[in-house]
Design a protein around this motif. Structure first.
Motif, PDB file in Angstrom:
ATOM      1  N   CYS A 137      -7.683  -3.008   3.365  1.00 31.82           N
ATOM      2  CA  CYS A 137      -8.337  -3.093   4.846  1.00 31.82           C
ATOM      3  C   CYS A 137      -7.430  -2.454   5.828  1.00 31.82           C
ATOM      4  CB  CYS A 137      -8.760  -4.569   5.105  1.00 31.82           C
ATOM      5  SG  CYS A 137      -7.485  -5.614   5.179  1.00 31.82           S
ATOM      6  N   LYS A 138      -7.488  -2.881   6.980  1.00 34.86           N
ATOM      7  CA  LYS A 138      -6.778  -2.354   8.193  1.00 34.86           C
ATOM      8  C   LYS A 138      -5.181  -3.014   7.929  1.00 34.86           C
ATOM      9  CE  LYS A 138      -6.702  -2.222  13.260  1.00 34.86           C
ATOM     10  NZ  LYS A 138      -6.224  -0.938  13.308  1.00 34.86           N
ATOM     11  N   LYS A 139      -5.282  -4.140   8.037  1.00 37.47           N
ATOM     12  CA  LYS A 139      -3.962  -4.711   7.639  1.00 37.47           C
ATOM     13  C   LYS A 139      -3.646  -5.727   6.663  1.00 37.47           C
ATOM     14  CE  LYS A 139      -3.028  -4.665  12.780  1.00 37.47           C
ATOM     15  NZ  LYS A 139      -2.740  -5.239  13.953  1.00 37.47           N
ATOM     16  N   ILE A 184       0.792  -1.282  -0.044  1.00 37.77           N
ATOM     17  CA  ILE A 184      -0.006   0.098  -0.128  1.00 37.77           C
ATOM     18  C   ILE A 184       0.811   1.307  -0.177  1.00 37.77           C
ATOM     19  CG2 ILE A 184      -0.291   0.248   2.464  1.00 37.77           C
ATOM     20  CD1 ILE A 184      -3.276   0.836   1.762  1.00 37.77           C
ATOM     21  N   THR A 185       1.950   1.189   0.541  1.00 37.33           N
ATOM     22  CA  THR A 185       2.987   2.074   0.593  1.00 37.33           C
ATOM     23  C   THR A 185       3.496   2.840  -0.898  1.00 37.33           C
ATOM     24  OG1 THR A 185       4.724   0.722   1.018  1.00 37.33           O
ATOM     25  CG2 THR A 185       3.773   1.924   2.982  1.00 37.33           C
ATOM     26  N   ALA A 208      -0.588   0.381   7.628  1.00 37.57           N
ATOM     27  CA  ALA A 208       1.053   0.464   6.926  1.00 37.57           C
ATOM     28  C   ALA A 208       0.825   1.821   6.280  1.00 37.57           C
ATOM     29  CB  ALA A 208       1.311  -0.637   5.977  1.00 37.57           C
ATOM     30  N   PHE A 209      -0.227   2.351   5.830  1.00 34.73           N
ATOM     31  CA  PHE A 209      -0.069   3.586   4.975  1.00 34.73           C
ATOM     32  C   PHE A 209      -0.053   4.692   6.038  1.00 34.73           C
ATOM     33  CE2 PHE A 209      -2.535   7.260   3.619  1.00 34.73           C
ATOM     34  CZ  PHE A 209      -2.250   7.515   2.390  1.00 34.73           C
ATOM     35  N   ILE A 210      -0.712   4.684   7.084  1.00 35.10           N
ATOM     36  CA  ILE A 210      -0.452   5.730   8.147  1.00 35.10           C
ATOM     37  C   ILE A 210       0.632   5.572   8.837  1.00 35.10           C
ATOM     38  CG2 ILE A 210      -1.466   6.156  10.387  1.00 35.10           C
ATOM     39  CD1 ILE A 210      -3.246   7.015   8.046  1.00 35.10           C
ATOM     40  N   GLY A 265      -0.516  -4.560   3.432  1.00 34.52           N
ATOM     41  CA  GLY A 265      -0.261  -3.915   4.551  1.00 34.52           C
ATOM     42  C   GLY A 265      -1.271  -2.987   5.259  1.00 34.52           C
ATOM     43  N   GLY A 266      -2.273  -2.909   4.399  1.00 27.36           N
ATOM     44  CA  GLY A 266      -3.532  -2.245   4.745  1.00 27.36           C
ATOM     45  C   GLY A 266      -3.390  -0.551   5.341  1.00 27.36           C
TER      46      GLY A 266
END
Length: 119
Positions: free
Chosen positions: A82-84, A25-26, A112-114, A108-109
């Motif tokens: 999703c979340k993870k 996701i990054t 991981a983005f945050i 990573g969801g």
């Protein structure tokens, strides 16, 4: 409850022939979303607590998940998160089984983005 069993069966049937691919996701960018649709498969409560720009919320755990994704054009790329990463991997397999041609699981969801934004 029946829909959960259906989703589980679809996932197992499709394990051997999945067409989806993963991407951290990054590494997701605005260029990606310009060519496809971004789907957040978390619950509405999770989505309302924060989500990626331009993401559409279609809850994987909702009984109407298949009906909701059925409105998306199957030829365009679809990016799921999703979340993870657990629910998005399941959603990607379901979407593959429904005939979507370009499914990308954003690994990573949202967490991981945050975390990447804070670095």
């Amino acid at each position: 409850m029946k829909i959960h069993y259906l989703l589980l069966i679809l996932c197992f049937v499709n394990l051997g022939c999945a067409q989806s691919k993963g991407k951290p996701i990054t590494e997701f960018s605005q260029n990606d979303i310009d060519s496809g649709i971004l789907v957040d498969v978390r619950t509405p409560q999770e989505y309302n607590n924060g989500h990626l720009d331009q993401a559409v919320n279609i809850n994987l755990l909702d009984a109407d998940f298949i009906k909701s994704v059925d409105t998306i054009h199957r030829g365009q790329p679809i990016y799921v998160y999703c979340k993870k990463g657990g629910r998005s991997a399941k959603a990607a397999k379901v979407l593959d089984s429904l005939g979507f041609k370009q499914v990308v699981d954003l690994e990573g969801g949202y967490d991981a983005f945050i975390a990447n934004k804070k670095d």
